[in-house]
Write a protein that holds these residues in place. Structure first.
Motif, mmCIF file in Angstrom:
data_model
loop_
_atom_site.group_PDB
_atom_site.id
_atom_site.type_symbol
_atom_site.label_atom_id
_atom_site.label_comp_id
_atom_site.label_asym_id
_atom_site.label_seq_id
_atom_site.Cartn_x
_atom_site.Cartn_y
_atom_site.Cartn_z
ATOM 1 N N HIS A 93 0.836 -1.196 0.000
ATOM 2 C CA HIS A 93 0.000 0.000 0.000
ATOM 3 C C HIS A 93 0.871 1.246 0.000
ATOM 4 O O HIS A 93 1.205 1.781 1.057
ATOM 5 C CB HIS A 93 -0.908 0.013 1.237
ATOM 6 C CG HIS A 93 -2.285 -0.494 0.955
ATOM 7 N ND1 HIS A 93 -2.989 -0.182 -0.178
ATOM 8 C CD2 HIS A 93 -3.102 -1.299 1.685
ATOM 9 C CE1 HIS A 93 -4.172 -0.766 -0.142
ATOM 10 N NE2 HIS A 93 -4.263 -1.460 0.965
ATOM 11 N N VAL A 94 1.271 1.723 -1.146
ATOM 12 C CA VAL A 94 1.940 3.015 -1.226
ATOM 13 C C VAL A 94 0.871 4.086 -1.091
ATOM 14 O O VAL A 94 -0.120 4.086 -1.822
ATOM 15 C CB VAL A 94 2.703 3.176 -2.556
ATOM 16 C CG1 VAL A 94 3.411 4.520 -2.592
ATOM 17 C CG2 VAL A 94 3.700 2.045 -2.733
ATOM 18 N N THR A 95 1.059 5.001 -0.154
ATOM 19 C CA THR A 95 0.058 6.028 0.106
ATOM 20 C C THR A 95 0.501 7.348 -0.520
ATOM 21 O O THR A 95 1.660 7.743 -0.411
ATOM 22 C CB THR A 95 -0.144 6.220 1.618
ATOM 23 O OG1 THR A 95 1.117 6.525 2.225
ATOM 24 C CG2 THR A 95 -0.705 4.952 2.244
ATOM 25 N N VAL A 96 -0.446 8.027 -1.166
ATOM 26 C CA VAL A 96 -0.162 9.269 -1.878
ATOM 27 C C VAL A 96 -1.156 10.333 -1.431
ATOM 28 O O VAL A 96 -2.374 10.127 -1.519
ATOM 29 C CB VAL A 96 -0.246 9.079 -3.403
ATOM 30 C CG1 VAL A 96 0.053 10.390 -4.121
ATOM 31 C CG2 VAL A 96 0.712 7.996 -3.869
ATOM 32 N N ASP A 97 -0.646 11.459 -0.960
ATOM 33 C CA ASP A 97 -1.474 12.606 -0.583
ATOM 34 C C ASP A 97 -1.641 13.484 -1.814
ATOM 35 O O ASP A 97 -0.691 14.096 -2.296
ATOM 36 C CB ASP A 97 -0.789 13.385 0.534
ATOM 37 C CG ASP A 97 -1.640 14.543 1.067
ATOM 38 O OD1 ASP A 97 -2.512 15.032 0.321
ATOM 39 O OD2 ASP A 97 -1.419 14.977 2.207
ATOM 40 N N SER A 98 -2.850 13.536 -2.337
ATOM 41 C CA SER A 98 -3.128 14.312 -3.554
ATOM 42 C C SER A 98 -3.924 15.577 -3.265
ATOM 43 O O SER A 98 -4.477 16.185 -4.185
ATOM 44 C CB SER A 98 -3.889 13.446 -4.563
ATOM 45 O OG SER A 98 -5.146 13.055 -4.032
ATOM 46 N N SER A 99 -3.979 15.993 -2.009
ATOM 47 C CA SER A 99 -4.820 17.132 -1.643
ATOM 48 C C SER A 99 -4.322 18.446 -2.234
ATOM 49 O O SER A 99 -5.082 19.412 -2.310
ATOM 50 C CB SER A 99 -4.906 17.253 -0.116
ATOM 51 O OG SER A 99 -3.616 17.437 0.459
ATOM 52 N N LYS A 100 -3.037 18.502 -2.656
ATOM 53 C CA LYS A 100 -2.479 19.729 -3.229
ATOM 54 C C LYS A 100 -2.172 19.577 -4.716
ATOM 55 O O LYS A 100 -1.422 20.376 -5.280
ATOM 56 C CB LYS A 100 -1.191 20.112 -2.494
ATOM 57 C CG LYS A 100 -1.331 20.258 -0.989
ATOM 58 C CD LYS A 100 -2.056 21.520 -0.617
ATOM 59 C CE LYS A 100 -2.067 21.719 0.897
ATOM 60 N NZ LYS A 100 -2.755 22.956 1.292
ATOM 61 N N ALA A 101 -2.718 18.566 -5.360
ATOM 62 C CA ALA A 101 -2.342 18.264 -6.746
ATOM 63 C C ALA A 101 -2.840 19.294 -7.745
ATOM 64 O O ALA A 101 -2.246 19.466 -8.810
ATOM 65 C CB ALA A 101 -2.859 16.880 -7.127
#
Length: 709
Positions: A93-101
């Motif tokens: 499970h690689v986790t990615v924060d996309s809230s600023k994409a």
């Protein structure tokens, strides 16, 4: 746009763009078998896999399977296999924060679906493995993981800063850096611009140049205009508040269908130290929407003819949105290469020239990027590692020579365009060309930055290949080669034996087939080979001689003193001169102070960063040039600078060795001074009489104070 369940064929391995021999073909990269991530809630363990059914009939079923006395062991092995499968799934499970994409969000979402990674579109309370920002490194505070922006990159690729960095390299290597147009910085160099143009016209009367003025902070073609004479520059405007760069305009570009075009090539800067650069095998070609004519006073204002910016030409009535990568106002670069190849163009050489341009440009940018990096993420303090996708805008001249127009720190990753349905009513329409190129670039960037692959690779590296943070190599790397081979073989054999035994037991259990398929399923098996090709350090031997400014930046950072600062104070500069043995009877420390004051004052007056006083890296480079010219008068500038760098590094190495020997001596003396014995600490009076005398005197003073009190 394809449906969410499908995977667009991005950068297919066959057919590759012509010229791929310049980027040697590689085998498709396959990772080790990784299970498909389970969609459990965060923090909730997955259900145990492969457990035996409970309830009536379970015992009989166990007997039919031959469990007997070994049923308990088999249940244990199945449970262990299930728990191991759960751990593997969680690790995948690689986790990615996309809230600023921001605008790259849709392409990022498609990429994450293809990779089957876990996205957090609203952020996450716990740390993520990767943070995807749309604008800047400073979008929010990050203390771990990886972020897709470098601190200072936005400032470094601005037109003025880029021009200064390339100009420094042009001074040292004029032949190697002739891919960037002759540039002047306004308003500070306006008198120089006028004088040089006048001199060139007098020496070559038929020469009728055209110049292009680009605002420093402009984007999407904003504020760009063409002039024929320096007097046409709009000095009455806001040049003081909005400086600009003026360049010689490329009046003979390569045309296709009588249209001028440029290339948007995507470059991944994977690491600064060590330097790692990847180039996308395919890119975008953006076309003007009016047939090209050489600039005259009558057509200078026709932006649809002279400027290739997509954001400008999309407003032209001649702009063509096409579903075909070979036609329209935006096409793939590979389609252009195929067309040129059909006309007999040496595509291999063209690719080689483009790769050289990219590597040289990144080498020009990295010195100051390292200064920014140590300022935001000082050594020894928590912080993320960084990577970044850059957009290189390249123009091909009529003779097929590539010319660098600019570098974009935040290239558009939108995979749709706005279409006006009725006056004032717009709709986002998918763009297949954008999706094919951009999704592949983002997806394969993430594959290269996969933290679990990176950790596994780092654990396999010998200690000579590790960076400064990995000071303790694994025990296996310190074993003799014969023992190492034997240990690897023994470990693999034991693992295979255990796996075979467990597999044999599990095959006897109902439902175990699904468990095995779950563990062996590899999400990357269905992905195409990487569309990003490494060009550095792959070609490092050809370009390392250009990294003189990089070595100067290392000297600059060494003497900054306070961690986190970006400017060198007068004390730090004097220490640099003293430690490198650069002062002598002909160049006293008073002269050193005068040199520092003159150069620093002039650079600070240019209106650069005024947050802190001192000497910036560019001012230090200029001072270094002066010192080199003073010391090695008979050599060329490149040889002067290289010789002075060698001289400084030599004396600093001697100084470091002396300090190391001194510190060892102190440690040894301390160890010999004090010997730990069961009945206390004992000193040898014959060898340490001065110390005993000082201790006796101190004891006497203590007794005297006690007596007085």
């Amino acid at each position: 746009m394809e449906s969410a369940g499908t995977e667009p064929e991005s950068c297919p391995p066959a057919p590759e763009p012509p010229g791929s021999p310049a980027l040697p073909a590689e085998e498709p990269e396959r990772s080790e078998a990784a299970p498909e991530p389970q969609q459990e809630a965060e923090g909730v363990p997955p259900p145990a896999q492969g457990r035996r059914p409970s309830g009536p009939g379970s015992k009989g079923q166990a007997k039919r399977c031959g469990a007997g006395k070994g049923g308990r062991a088999k249940r244990g092995s199945t449970r262990r296999a299930g728990e191991e499968g759960g751990r593997l799934a969680r690790r995948a499970h690689v986790t990615v924060d996309s809230s600023k994409a921001k605008t790259s969000l849709e392409a990022l979402k498609l990429s994450l679906r293809q990779l089957r990674w876990r996205e957090f579109p609203f952020g996450r309370r716990l740390p993520c493995d990767i943070y995807w920002h749309g604008v800047s490194f400073h979008d929010n505070d990050i203390f771990s993981g990886q972020v897709n922006k470098f601190p200072g990159m936005t400032e470094m690729v601005r037109k003025i800063t880029l021009s200064r960095a390339v100009r420094t390299m042009q001074d040292l290597f004029p032949e190697e850096y002739n891919f960037y147009p002759h540039s002047w910085i306004l308003p500070e160099e306006f008198p120089l611009f006028v004088a040089e143009v006048r001199m060139m016209k007098e020496s070559d009367p038929p020469w009728k140049p055209t110049f292009i003025v680009k605002p420093d902070g402009g984007c999407q073609g904003d504020g760009i205009y063409l002039i024929k004479d320096p007097s046409d520059i709009r000095l009455a405007g806001n040049l003081q508040s909005r400086p600009a760069v003026v360049q010689e305009y490329i009046s003979k570009p390569l045309l296709i269908d009588k249209l001028k075009f440029d290339i948007r090539l995507y470059v991944l800067l994977k690491s600064l130290e060590p330097l790692e650069i990847y180039i996308a095998k395919d890119g975008l070609s953006r076309f003007c929407t009016e047939p090209y004519q050489e600039p005259t006073l009558k057509n200078l204002h026709q932006v649809f003819m002279h400027l290739t910016n997509y954001s400008l030409n999309i407003h032209s009535g001649n702009f063509i949105h096409s579903d075909n990568v070979n036609t329209g106002s935006k096409r793939t670069f590979s389609s252009v290469l195929y067309r040129l190849s059909s006309k007999g163009v040496d595509i291999k050489k063209l690719w080689s020239d483009i790769i050289s341009l990219v590597i040289k440009t990144v080498i020009a940018l990295t010195p100051e990027l390292k200064v920014y990096y140590q300022s935001d993420i000082p050594a020894g303090k928590p912080g993320p590692t960084c990577f970044q996708i850059l957009g290189f805008d390249i123009l091909l001249m009529k003779n097929l020579k590539p010319v660098l127009l600019e570098v974009n720190a935040n290239p558009s990753m939108r995979i749709e365009h706005e279409q006006e349905l009725s006056p004032g009513v717009f709709e986002n329409v998918p763009s297949p060309v954008d999706e094919e190129i951009k999704v592949a670039v983002i997806r394969d960037t993430l594959r290269l930055m996969d933290p679990y692959k990176k950790k596994k690779k780092d654990n396999q590296l010998p200690d000579t290949c590790m960076d400064s943070k990995q000071r303790f190599p694994p025990i296996s790397s310190r074993l003799p080669q014969s023992n190492l081979q034997f240990s690897k073989f023994a470990i693999v054999r034991s693992q295979l034996s255990e796996n075979a035994a467990d597999t044999k037991d599990e095959l006897l259990e109902p439902g175990s087939t699904d468990q095995l398929e779950h563990i062996s399923k590899n999400p990357e098996a269905s992905l195409p080979s990487l569309c990003l090709k490494q060009v550095f350090p792959k070609y490092a031997k050809q370009f390392n001689y250009l990294r003189l400014v990089d070595r100067m930046a290392a000297l600059f950072i060494r003497f900054l003193g306070v961690k986190g600062t970006m400017k060198l104070g007068p004390t730090g500069f004097r220490t640099f001169i003293r430690n490198c043995k650069l002062s002598n009877s002909n160049f006293s420390m008073a002269s050193v102070d005068i040199l520092y004051i003159d150069i620093t004052r002039r650079w600070n007056s240019m209106g650069l960063d005024q947050r802190e006083s001192g000497m910036c890296l560019q001012a230090f480079v200029e001072a270094f040039f002066c010192l080199a010219q003073r010391r090695y008068k008979s050599l060329s500038l490149q040889e002067q600078v290289a010789s002075l760098i060698d001289f400084c590094e030599y004396h600093l190495a001697i100084l470091d060795e002396k300090r190391l020997v001194c510190s060892r001596g102190i440690t040894e003396r301390r160890a010999a001074l004090v010997t730990c014995q069961p009945d206390g600490l004992h000193l040898t009076a014959a060898t340490h009489a001065p110390l005993l005398n000082r201790m006796t005197a101190a004891n006497k003073r203590t007794d005297y104070r006690n007596h007085r009190s």
